[in-house]
Design a protein around this motif. Sequence first.
Motif, PDB file in Angstrom:
ATOM      1  N   UNK A 349       0.831  -1.203   0.000  1.00  0.00           N
ATOM      2  CA  UNK A 349       0.000   0.000   0.000  1.00  0.00           C
ATOM      3  C   UNK A 349       0.866   1.254   0.000  1.00  0.00           C
ATOM      4  N   UNK A 350       0.496   2.195  -0.843  1.00  0.00           N
ATOM      5  CA  UNK A 350       1.181   3.488  -1.024  1.00  0.00           C
ATOM      6  C   UNK A 350       2.649   3.303  -1.414  1.00  0.00           C
ATOM      7  N   UNK A 351       2.947   2.109  -1.888  1.00  0.00           N
ATOM      8  CA  UNK A 351       4.278   1.778  -2.419  1.00  0.00           C
ATOM      9  C   UNK A 351       5.398   1.963  -1.391  1.00  0.00           C
ATOM     10  N   UNK A 352       5.067   1.714  -0.126  1.00  0.00           N
ATOM     11  CA  UNK A 352       6.127   1.691   0.887  1.00  0.00           C
ATOM     12  C   UNK A 352       6.884   0.380   0.753  1.00  0.00           C
ATOM     13  N   UNK A 353       8.167   0.429   0.927  1.00  0.00           N
ATOM     14  CA  UNK A 353       8.994  -0.780   0.898  1.00  0.00           C
ATOM     15  C   UNK A 353       8.641  -1.619   2.132  1.00  0.00           C
ATOM     16  N   UNK A 354       8.138  -2.845   1.929  1.00  0.00           N
ATOM     17  CA  UNK A 354       7.711  -3.645   3.081  1.00  0.00           C
ATOM     18  C   UNK A 354       8.855  -3.927   4.059  1.00  0.00           C
ATOM     19  N   UNK A 355      10.099  -3.879   3.555  1.00  0.00           N
ATOM     20  CA  UNK A 355      11.211  -4.192   4.464  1.00  0.00           C
ATOM     21  C   UNK A 355      11.677  -2.954   5.243  1.00  0.00           C
ATOM     22  N   UNK A 356      11.097  -1.803   4.931  1.00  0.00           N
ATOM     23  CA  UNK A 356      11.570  -0.570   5.586  1.00  0.00           C
ATOM     24  C   UNK A 356      10.936  -0.405   6.960  1.00  0.00           C
ATOM     25  N   UNK A 357      11.584   0.394   7.769  1.00  0.00           N
ATOM     26  CA  UNK A 357      11.078   0.672   9.099  1.00  0.00           C
ATOM     27  C   UNK A 357       9.751   1.436   9.011  1.00  0.00           C
ATOM     28  N   UNK A 358       8.749   0.986   9.766  1.00  0.00           N
ATOM     29  CA  UNK A 358       7.404   1.531   9.636  1.00  0.00           C
ATOM     30  C   UNK A 358       7.315   3.014  10.012  1.00  0.00           C
ATOM     31  N   UNK A 359       8.225   3.462  10.859  1.00  0.00           N
ATOM     32  CA  UNK A 359       8.173   4.854  11.299  1.00  0.00           C
ATOM     33  C   UNK A 359       8.886   5.770  10.306  1.00  0.00           C
ATOM     34  N   UNK A 360      10.019   5.334   9.823  1.00  0.00           N
ATOM     35  CA  UNK A 360      10.827   6.220   8.976  1.00  0.00           C
ATOM     36  C   UNK A 360      10.622   5.964   7.481  1.00  0.00           C
ATOM     37  N   UNK A 361       9.811   4.984   7.146  1.00  0.00           N
ATOM     38  CA  UNK A 361       9.672   4.606   5.733  1.00  0.00           C
ATOM     39  C   UNK A 361       9.148   5.786   4.891  1.00  0.00           C
ATOM     40  N   UNK A 362       9.476   5.720   3.636  1.00  0.00           N
ATOM     41  CA  UNK A 362       9.035   6.777   2.719  1.00  0.00           C
ATOM     42  C   UNK A 362       8.772   6.140   1.349  1.00  0.00           C
ATOM     43  N   UNK A 363       8.097   6.876   0.491  1.00  0.00           N
ATOM     44  CA  UNK A 363       7.785   6.320  -0.830  1.00  0.00           C
ATOM     45  C   UNK A 363       7.375   7.456  -1.763  1.00  0.00           C
ATOM     46  N   UNK A 364       6.778   7.084  -2.884  1.00  0.00           N
ATOM     47  CA  UNK A 364       6.284   8.096  -3.838  1.00  0.00           C
ATOM     48  C   UNK A 364       4.851   8.505  -3.511  1.00  0.00           C
ATOM     49  N   UNK A 365       4.344   8.054  -2.387  1.00  0.00           N
ATOM     50  CA  UNK A 365       2.970   8.375  -2.013  1.00  0.00           C
ATOM     51  C   UNK A 365       2.751   9.887  -2.008  1.00  0.00           C
ATOM     52  N   UNK A 366       1.616  10.319  -2.493  1.00  0.00           N
ATOM     53  CA  UNK A 366       1.191  11.714  -2.687  1.00  0.00           C
ATOM     54  C   UNK A 366       1.645  12.285  -4.027  1.00  0.00           C
ATOM     55  N   UNK A 367       2.587  11.608  -4.672  1.00  0.00           N
ATOM     56  CA  UNK A 367       2.970  12.093  -6.005  1.00  0.00           C
ATOM     57  C   UNK A 367       1.768  12.010  -6.956  1.00  0.00           C
ATOM     58  N   UNK A 368       0.870  11.071  -6.673  1.00  0.00           N
ATOM     59  CA  UNK A 368      -0.289  10.887  -7.558  1.00  0.00           C
ATOM     60  C   UNK A 368      -1.243  12.079  -7.540  1.00  0.00           C
ATOM     61  N   UNK A 369      -1.058  13.005  -6.582  1.00  0.00           N
ATOM     62  CA  UNK A 369      -1.871  14.222  -6.588  1.00  0.00           C
ATOM     63  C   UNK A 369      -1.510  15.144  -7.760  1.00  0.00           C
ATOM     64  N   UNK A 370      -0.244  15.075  -8.138  1.00  0.00           N
ATOM     65  CA  UNK A 370       0.298  16.096  -9.053  1.00  0.00           C
ATOM     66  C   UNK A 370      -0.478  16.232 -10.372  1.00  0.00           C
ATOM     67  N   UNK A 371      -0.877  15.129 -11.012  1.00  0.00           N
ATOM     68  CA  UNK A 371      -1.536  15.311 -12.324  1.00  0.00           C
ATOM     69  C   UNK A 371      -2.896  15.993 -12.278  1.00  0.00           C
ATOM     70  N   UNK A 372      -3.522  16.093 -11.107  1.00  0.00           N
ATOM     71  CA  UNK A 372      -4.883  16.633 -11.065  1.00  0.00           C
ATOM     72  C   UNK A 372      -4.986  18.016 -11.717  1.00  0.00           C
ATOM     73  N   UNK A 373      -4.118  18.909 -11.304  1.00  0.00           N
ATOM     74  CA  UNK A 373      -4.160  20.264 -11.873  1.00  0.00           C
ATOM     75  C   UNK A 373      -3.775  20.260 -13.337  1.00  0.00           C
ATOM     76  N   UNK A 374      -2.804  19.411 -13.679  1.00  0.00           N
ATOM     77  CA  UNK A 374      -2.386  19.316 -15.089  1.00  0.00           C
ATOM     78  C   UNK A 374      -3.581  18.943 -15.957  1.00  0.00           C
ATOM     79  N   UNK A 375      -4.315  17.939 -15.493  1.00  0.00           N
ATOM     80  CA  UNK A 375      -5.420  17.433 -16.313  1.00  0.00           C
ATOM     81  C   UNK A 375      -6.516  18.474 -16.495  1.00  0.00           C
ATOM     82  N   UNK A 376      -6.796  19.199 -15.437  1.00  0.00           N
ATOM     83  CA  UNK A 376      -7.836  20.228 -15.568  1.00  0.00           C
ATOM     84  C   UNK A 376      -7.419  21.268 -16.608  1.00  0.00           C
ATOM     85  N   UNK A 377      -6.149  21.650 -16.552  1.00  0.00           N
ATOM     86  CA  UNK A 377      -5.670  22.641 -17.529  1.00  0.00           C
ATOM     87  C   UNK A 377      -5.704  22.058 -18.949  1.00  0.00           C
TER      88      UNK A 377
END
Lengths: 499, 474
Positions: A349-377
């Motif tokens: 889920x949200x493309x977190x690395x399953x082997x990463x630490x649950x507290x410090x893990x990071x991913x591309x999550x929220x990047x999927x917001x970016x196209x919204x404005x592009x598409x409207x334009x």
Amino acid sequence: MTVRLNDRTDFTLDNARRVAFEGEDVEFTRAALDRMARAHETFQQYVDASRDIFIYGVTSLGGPEAKTHRTPEETMQLRRRMMRNRRTLAFSPGGEELPEEGLRATVFATLAQFIEGNTATHPRRAQAVADLLKRPMPSVPAQGVTVAGEILAMGFLYGEVPQIEEAGHQAGSGNGNQFTTGLSAGGAVQARRRLELAVRVFCLSVEAIDAPLEAYDPAFKKLWGDRFEGEALDAMNGLLRGARSAKRREYQAPVSWRVLPRVLGQAYRAVATLEEVAETSLRSISSNPGYSLPDRKHPFGHTFSNGGYHNAICPPALDSVAATWVDLGEVAHRHATKLHKGEVSHLPDRLFDPSADEVTRTSTSYLEYVPNGFLEEMRLLAQPSLLSAAEPAASEQDDQLAPGFLAFTKQRRVAELFDGIMAVLATAASQALYVTRRAPAAPLRLFLAAVRAHVPPVTEARPLGADVQALAEALGEATSTGDFSLGTKRRGAGRVAAR
Amino acid sequence: MTVVVNSRKDFTLDNFRRVAVGGESVRIGREGATAMREARKAFVRLLDSDRTQFIYGVTTGWGMDAKVRLTPEQQRARARRSFRGGAALGDPLPERAVRGIVFARLASYIEGNAKIRPETARTVASLLEGRLPQIPIDGQVWAGEIVPLAHLLEALPNDLELAEGEALSNGSPCAAALVADVAVQAANRLAIAERVFVLSIEAIQAPLEAYDPDLATLWGDPGEARAIKNLNRLLAGVPKKGRRFYQAPVSWRILPRILGQAHRAVGQVEDVARSSLASASDNPVYEPPSRAHPHGRAMSNGGYHNAAASPALDTLNASWSDLCTLADHHMTKLKRSHVSLLPEQMRQDLGMVGMAQIGFVEEARRAAQRTFIPAAEGDTQNDVAEPVFLAYKKSLVAAECLDTVLAMLAVVASQAYAATEREAPPKLRGFLEAARTHCPPLSREGRRRSPGREIAKLRDAFSEAALTGNVDLV
């Protein structure tokens, strides 16, 4: 390299590409120069024999002044006075500029008007126009130049081309639709490459979600019977060759993955149409008046006033390409969102690395917001470039506008935004493959490496915006250069293997 | 007459016209029935070979339930279920379009790709012989065409067998039929437009050089070449001398270019209609047995999304809008003496005629706006909707606006002939005479007439001619 020009058949899309994007020069053949000289000479005889008839721009001035008959000498004298300030038609206050490659293609398209003598242009004038390709193009604004025909923009592009004083009469060498043609030709070259890049990104996404491959089975070529959907299926199957067929997602992927061959098929149709109309336009004589060379019935040839300067086939084709970027962008956004949604994608889920630490893990999550404005334009911009309903000017004679500039600038901006969405999807697909420790099908691996050279997989918190922008710019650049390594070969990073 | 279908090759635009517009029925031929029967048997063998394999909608649930595997008992129990009971609303589709959907529906069946029995296919075909259910035009935008087809299925008896339910409501027959409905009228509509614009060319006595046949070679575009050829055919026999001595306004000179693009748009709609009508678009689609696949294959896919129909309709709508715009410019200029060199306002006789078109032009422009894949997602599995009903609805508006504006231009041009005591081009005298039976030339004395109603009749005659092909109004 130099593109040799002998007749109109040399005005191909490929030659336009060489001149516009590769910076090649052109050279008229001897036969072409002789043909132009003969046509120019015959045209002088035609004018002498036809002093009393209407020849637009020769026995009349242009536009609203066309109704006043003048002698050829009078017209020439008045025109010379008007052209003393050579940028007399450069009215636009400026703004966004037309791109260099589009202007080079425009100059190239202008030469088609001369090469078979259909504008009776003196070969020295033709050469002077061709010589523009030896130096940087002047600035030409994209806005404020929409008029009946393209004469206002020509004032910017050709204002500094030397007038040939002794050249006598010419038939409309400053008229025609070369801007619409040249800009569309450049747009067509880039659209084909943009589509090829998009297919790569979508195939990465197919691999990322492990979509069952049956939705892309070559059997659909026959079942659907559409040539362009067939091309899309071929392209996808070429890139997915060798993809793991067992142990993929056990039931069908969401609709946005399954409809890919059909939506891409429409994109292939739109791009092919743009290529076709651009090439047709490159070879077309669009000048007003046009000059037909001597034949049995017309020993000195004859002219005809016409509406060739209005290119009606390229703007709708540009519009269709813009619309196809919107539809593909919409599908890509669905993919980017679903890849981050574990319950749909069956990925972490949200493309977190399953082997990463649950507290410090990071991913591309929220990047999927970016196209919204592009598409409207994009949806706003990709509306059709219709004929103007307005009465465009004081002269009720010039009562319709050429929509080419508008269609071109809209498509260009839509394409730029589309590159941004492609960069987002490529990043998400790359991350999905990274966190599941998988490699895509072999034909996609170098492309994935190129994506990762710009946006490495996210393993620790870092601002992603600059990386994704760099990838979007690299995708855009690749449409001009054809370098699908996205610049990594140039930087020696092309051998980076995908994980 | 009856159209006999045996393979997908029989799903032509011409057969569509016969069934949808001409009211003919359809019979499943022997070859088609055999193909369906054989495919059905092979499919049942495939299914029985492994009841746990993934065959969408047969061994699994539908849509969001695709992940749910059904036991053999559940598979049998749901065999008779289908999506019936439509939830859309709004004005109904024209009956010819519904007939067209029934016809297009059969294409996926005829070679066995929908794995249904020939009896079921015959039941579907028999809908054409009775009263058809109404299919609303609004609310039909969802992934695939399950929503509109649910309305159609209301009229079918529920005697389905295994795997037949979803085969009735999957695929893209609506897109095929709607784009075909526009395609069978488009060339006729364009032919009427060419006639009206030639009336306008002659009304202003435009110099003919802007339509010179040499331009076809100089421009090199097949659509424009066709327009130039048609214009010259319709202009045959007009006086060459004594015409306007300088070039006509731009809106007359660019006619071959704008009409050429319209020919291109018509050709594209026809191409898309042809391939859509003959395609097997079901999900899953069944490929009958081959050496590599002795039981055949049932392939999950996205065939139900016709991505070509809406863009083709959009491009045609844009062309109709552009022709409306040109017609408006022609009307305005014909009335302005210093531009047209005709009597001012045609001697004041036109009254309000030539002042009512702007609303139609604007409406046509709105109808020409693009139809994108909807931004709204539906659900997470069915996440891309097919927008063809939206594009089709706009096509109806764009076509009606064009017919209306052309009728208005025909009346204004007719008035120019009356005011100058000239005749129409020889090839168009019958056409003008027919137009004048609906709306005779006007005079100040006759202002108590209601030209609006007369123009509406002429518009209806144009719309009818687009369907029948009687473009000369004989």
